[in-house]
Enzyme design. Structure first.
Site, PDB file in Angstrom:
ATOM      1  N   LYS A  43      17.765 -59.126 -53.799  1.00 54.65           N
ATOM      2  CA  LYS A  43      16.403 -59.041 -54.340  1.00 54.65           C
ATOM      3  C   LYS A  43      15.869 -57.613 -54.179  1.00 54.65           C
ATOM      4  O   LYS A  43      15.348 -57.029 -55.100  1.00 54.65           O
ATOM      5  CB  LYS A  43      15.506 -60.051 -53.616  1.00 54.65           C
ATOM      6  CG  LYS A  43      14.092 -60.047 -54.093  1.00 54.65           C
ATOM      7  CD  LYS A  43      13.240 -61.068 -53.356  1.00 54.65           C
ATOM      8  CE  LYS A  43      11.766 -60.802 -53.651  1.00 54.65           C
ATOM      9  NZ  LYS A  43      10.874 -61.653 -52.876  1.00 54.65           N
ATOM     10  N   GLU A  52      23.899 -54.580 -45.509  1.00 52.54           N
ATOM     11  CA  GLU A  52      25.191 -55.285 -45.573  1.00 52.54           C
ATOM     12  C   GLU A  52      25.694 -55.339 -47.016  1.00 52.54           C
ATOM     13  O   GLU A  52      26.862 -55.067 -47.305  1.00 52.54           O
ATOM     14  CB  GLU A  52      25.047 -56.728 -45.069  1.00 52.54           C
ATOM     15  CG  GLU A  52      24.757 -56.866 -43.598  1.00 52.54           C
ATOM     16  CD  GLU A  52      23.259 -56.981 -43.308  1.00 52.54           C
ATOM     17  OE1 GLU A  52      22.457 -56.359 -44.030  1.00 52.54           O
ATOM     18  OE2 GLU A  52      22.909 -57.687 -42.347  1.00 52.54           O
ATOM     19  N   GLY A  87      13.413 -64.871 -51.217  1.00 57.42           N
ATOM     20  CA  GLY A  87      14.876 -64.858 -51.182  1.00 57.42           C
ATOM     21  C   GLY A  87      15.462 -66.245 -50.941  1.00 57.42           C
ATOM     22  O   GLY A  87      16.371 -66.688 -51.642  1.00 57.42           O
ATOM     23  N   ARG A  88      14.910 -66.975 -49.960  1.00 57.34           N
ATOM     24  CA  ARG A  88      15.488 -68.280 -49.612  1.00 57.34           C
ATOM     25  C   ARG A  88      15.129 -69.363 -50.607  1.00 57.34           C
ATOM     26  O   ARG A  88      15.572 -70.502 -50.483  1.00 57.34           O
ATOM     27  CB  ARG A  88      15.068 -68.672 -48.192  1.00 57.34           C
ATOM     28  CG  ARG A  88      13.582 -68.611 -47.932  1.00 57.34           C
ATOM     29  CD  ARG A  88      13.265 -68.657 -46.445  1.00 57.34           C
ATOM     30  NE  ARG A  88      11.860 -68.454 -46.150  1.00 57.34           N
ATOM     31  CZ  ARG A  88      11.276 -67.267 -46.010  1.00 57.34           C
ATOM     32  NH1 ARG A  88      11.978 -66.157 -46.153  1.00 57.34           N
ATOM     33  NH2 ARG A  88       9.993 -67.172 -45.712  1.00 57.34           N
ATOM     34  N   GLU A  93      13.515 -69.522 -41.344  1.00 56.49           N
ATOM     35  CA  GLU A  93      12.912 -68.258 -41.783  1.00 56.49           C
ATOM     36  C   GLU A  93      11.514 -68.530 -42.350  1.00 56.49           C
ATOM     37  O   GLU A  93      10.622 -67.695 -42.264  1.00 56.49           O
ATOM     38  CB  GLU A  93      13.805 -67.551 -42.824  1.00 56.49           C
ATOM     39  CG  GLU A  93      13.507 -66.058 -42.937  1.00 56.49           C
ATOM     40  CD  GLU A  93      14.469 -65.293 -43.838  1.00 56.49           C
ATOM     41  OE1 GLU A  93      14.505 -65.572 -45.049  1.00 56.49           O
ATOM     42  OE2 GLU A  93      15.184 -64.397 -43.345  1.00 56.49           O
ATOM     43  N   HIS A 101      33.437 -86.068 -33.778  1.00 50.73           N
ATOM     44  CA  HIS A 101      34.479 -85.752 -32.803  1.00 50.73           C
ATOM     45  C   HIS A 101      34.126 -84.501 -32.015  1.00 50.73           C
ATOM     46  O   HIS A 101      34.980 -83.868 -31.416  1.00 50.73           O
ATOM     47  CB  HIS A 101      35.820 -85.590 -33.524  1.00 50.73           C
ATOM     48  CG  HIS A 101      36.226 -86.865 -34.203  1.00 50.73           C
ATOM     49  ND1 HIS A 101      36.955 -87.843 -33.573  1.00 50.73           N
ATOM     50  CD2 HIS A 101      35.926 -87.346 -35.435  1.00 50.73           C
ATOM     51  CE1 HIS A 101      37.131 -88.867 -34.401  1.00 50.73           C
ATOM     52  NE2 HIS A 101      36.505 -88.582 -35.540  1.00 50.73           N
ATOM     53  N   LYS A 120      16.257 -54.923 -37.852  1.00 53.27           N
ATOM     54  CA  LYS A 120      16.920 -54.043 -38.831  1.00 53.27           C
ATOM     55  C   LYS A 120      16.671 -52.582 -38.465  1.00 53.27           C
ATOM     56  O   LYS A 120      17.569 -51.752 -38.506  1.00 53.27           O
ATOM     57  CB  LYS A 120      16.377 -54.305 -40.239  1.00 53.27           C
ATOM     58  CG  LYS A 120      16.768 -55.637 -40.836  1.00 53.27           C
ATOM     59  CD  LYS A 120      16.248 -55.738 -42.266  1.00 53.27           C
ATOM     60  CE  LYS A 120      16.329 -57.160 -42.785  1.00 53.27           C
ATOM     61  NZ  LYS A 120      15.674 -57.360 -44.065  1.00 53.27           N
TER      62      LYS A 120
END
Ligand code: F6P
Length: 554
Positions: free
Chosen positions: A205, A211, A266-267, A352, A383, A511
């Site tokens: 965005k 990254e 973004g999410r 978030e 399990h 950041k």
């Protein structure tokens, strides 16, 4: 002075505290015995999903009080405001218009935004058809066969989830996801791919995320090393971003860029061009089905009354356990392998959005906000961590997601999967008393003394709450509705907590400090300016570089 009502300001707050205390004296199983209609009365359906919330520590009175809380918080009005584009994201002064991305008609006053969305949908469709039709050619003239989405957070989790969940609808082009700046992520993904037939989608965005940019540069280097010239590079890159200028600086031409807008968080952006990789994987018609499923849930959310409104009911349950039973976590258990990524997706969506400590007006909360969300696909969790769910000391309200059919031939294993999901939810509720445990040990032939010794270990308290969300199958429509359901639940809980669910200031400082530390790693002689622990770790890193084995070439 504050304008936002806090959860503890609502008239229902004290009443709910008293009702929660009363519930300590009863069990879910007793609620069923007292109320034969409970299984149907505590079930609600919409958009192909059925929410069974009968196995909760909730009686009719406490449910009525929760519904009153939702009225006091004016959840129906807030739902309308969300869909109408009211600037609810007050710290960034913008609306959160993800619902517009799946709308088929323009809401009043949003014509310009809607036509930009429609235009982008058309462009997405063209890219999908071109790529799936084998008409997009790489530098050597070979058709694109693999797409690598490079993005992180909301620019990764949604399309990655959809691609995995709808594997039954997979088309001819395979989509891969690279998010981590760890070189291993891109390296091992590319190892299996041919540069001539690989397309990268730089999905960001902001187009400022470290990254993503670093992985983008490494992808470009991989293509250059394979002989792709600078001129041909554009055949191998698309970009999805609000920051078209930065994409152009990276070398992605305008015709290869698809926009999104600052009013999409973004999410919440899966439904925008951020979903392009998923749309390519499953084909445009199926992606369109995903949008319609979500839109159906939007309509339900904004029109159904609170008592039958799935997102509102689920939010009230979240508040009930988080704020009146001190449950600090929530476990999500999809009994579907394709939905294995759902907990990851929901972690960003819920934590978030609602992992906040002040109200919309900046006043400290005097109650808990978002619980820690975790989980994994059934039956693997059985399990591993289900031991804690059944006998641990913590309350972990569970959401079971249970598709009732498989798109594959059911040779009996899907039935086993369903049986396991239902069994886990029932076992959490009924548990097993010490007497029952002892009796079962004796039945197995143990001596009295041994049965007495082990009974407490086999006893299970039960009375552990869970919802079961069923859908006929994981179709594009069903998945769209499911994800929109959780989006709206998140919004309602944010409203009840009085917080802004649409910003994420808490990720920024890390950041900044990350950039400062990176500079220190890059400059051996830089002056020490961090705390003693960080300085010691920096030294440890430097020493490890000297001991390091030669890097792998494969
Ligand atoms: O750091 C958090 C975050 O901003 C998320 O909210 C977002 O989904 C992610 O980073 C990726 O951001 P972008 O799409 O701008 O690269």
């Amino acid at each position: 002075m504050t304008d936002t009502l806090r959860l503890s300001d609502f008239p229902s707050w004290r009443e709910l505290q008293a009702l929660a205390a009363q519930m300590q004296g009863t069990t879910i199983a007793a609620l069923f015995s007292r109320d034969p209609q409970r299984a149907t009365e505590f079930t609600a359906s919409a958009a192909g999903l059925t929410l069974d919330y009968s196995k909760h520590l909730l009686c009719r009175d406490s449910r009525a009080a929760l519904l009153r809380l939702a009225e006091q918080a004016q959840l129906p009005l807030r739902a309308g405001q969300l869909l109408a584009g009211t600037p609810l994201n007050n710290t960034e002064s913008r609306p959160a218009l993800h619902t517009l991305l799946r709308a088929r008609t323009a809401p009043t006053g949003l014509n310009a935004e809607f036509s930009a969305v429609e235009d982008t949908r058309q462009r997405m469709r063209l890219w999908c058809d071109r790529i799936n039709g084998g008409h997009l050619l790489g530098h050597s003239g070979a058709p694109i066969r693999d797409v690598v989405n490079i993005g992180i957070g909301g620019s990764d989790l949604g399309p990655r989830l959809v691609t995995g969940a709808l594997a039954a609808f997979q088309g001819p082009v395979r989509c891969h996801y690279v998010a981590n700046v760890d070189p291993a992520d891109l390296h091992y993904t590319l190892q299996r791919l041919d540069p001539g037939s690989t397309l990268f989608i730089l999905c960001s965005k902001s187009f400022r995320t470290e990254e993503t940019l670093a992985n983008g540069v490494a992808a470009r280097d991989w293509l250059l090393a394979a002989g792709v010239t600078a001129e041909d590079m554009q055949r191998h890159f698309l970009a999805i971003t609000t920051n078209l200028e930065a994409a152009a600086d990276f070398g992605v031409p305008a015709e290869n860029c698809l926009p999104l807008w600052d009013w999409v968080g973004g999410r919440y952006s899966l439904w925008s061009a951020v979903g392009l990789s998923a749309a390519i994987a499953i084909g445009w018609d199926n992606f369109s089905g995903l949008l319609s499923g979500a839109e159906e849930m939007d309509k339900h959310f904004s029109s159904a009354n609170i008592a039958h409104n799935l997102p509102m009911l689920m939010s009230l349950l979240e508040i009930w356990y988080c704020n009146f039973f001190a449950a600090g976590n929530q476990v999500v258990l999809p009994y579907d392998q394709g939905l294995a990524q759902l907990p990851d997706f929901l972690q960003q969506l819920t934590m978030e959005s609602n992992g906040k400590r002040v109200t919309r007006d900046g006043e400290p909360l005097d109650y808990d906000s978002a619980p820690v969300l975790w989980g994994s696909a059934g039956t693997m969790g059985q399990h591993s961590f289900h031991q804690l769910l059944h006998q641990g000391t913590r309350l972990c309200p569970a959401d079971f997601i249970l598709p009732l059919t498989t798109p594959l031939v059911d040779d009996g294993r899907h039935r086993m999967l369903v049986a396991n999901g239902l069994a886990q939810s029932r076992t959490l509720m009924i548990g097993r008393s010490e007497d029952e445990a002892r009796a079962s040990l004796l039945e197995r032939g143990l001596e009295n003394a041994e049965a007495d010794r082990l009974a407490a270990h086999l006893a299970m308290p039960g009375n552990r709450p869970s919802s079961v969300i069923t859908l006929d199958a994981v179709t594009p429509q069903g998945l769209g509705a499911l994800l929109a359901l959780y989006e709206h639940r998140t919004f309602c809980s944010g409203q009840l907590w009085g917080i802004n669910s649409f910003d994420q200031w808490g990720v920024e400082l890390g950041k900044e400090i990350g950039s400062a530390i990176l500079k220190r790693l890059e400059q051996a002689d830089s002056p020490q300016n961090m705390d003693a622990a960080t300085e010691r770790l920096l030294g440890e890193w430097r020493a490890a570089q000297k001991r390091r084995a030669p890097p792998r070439e494969d």
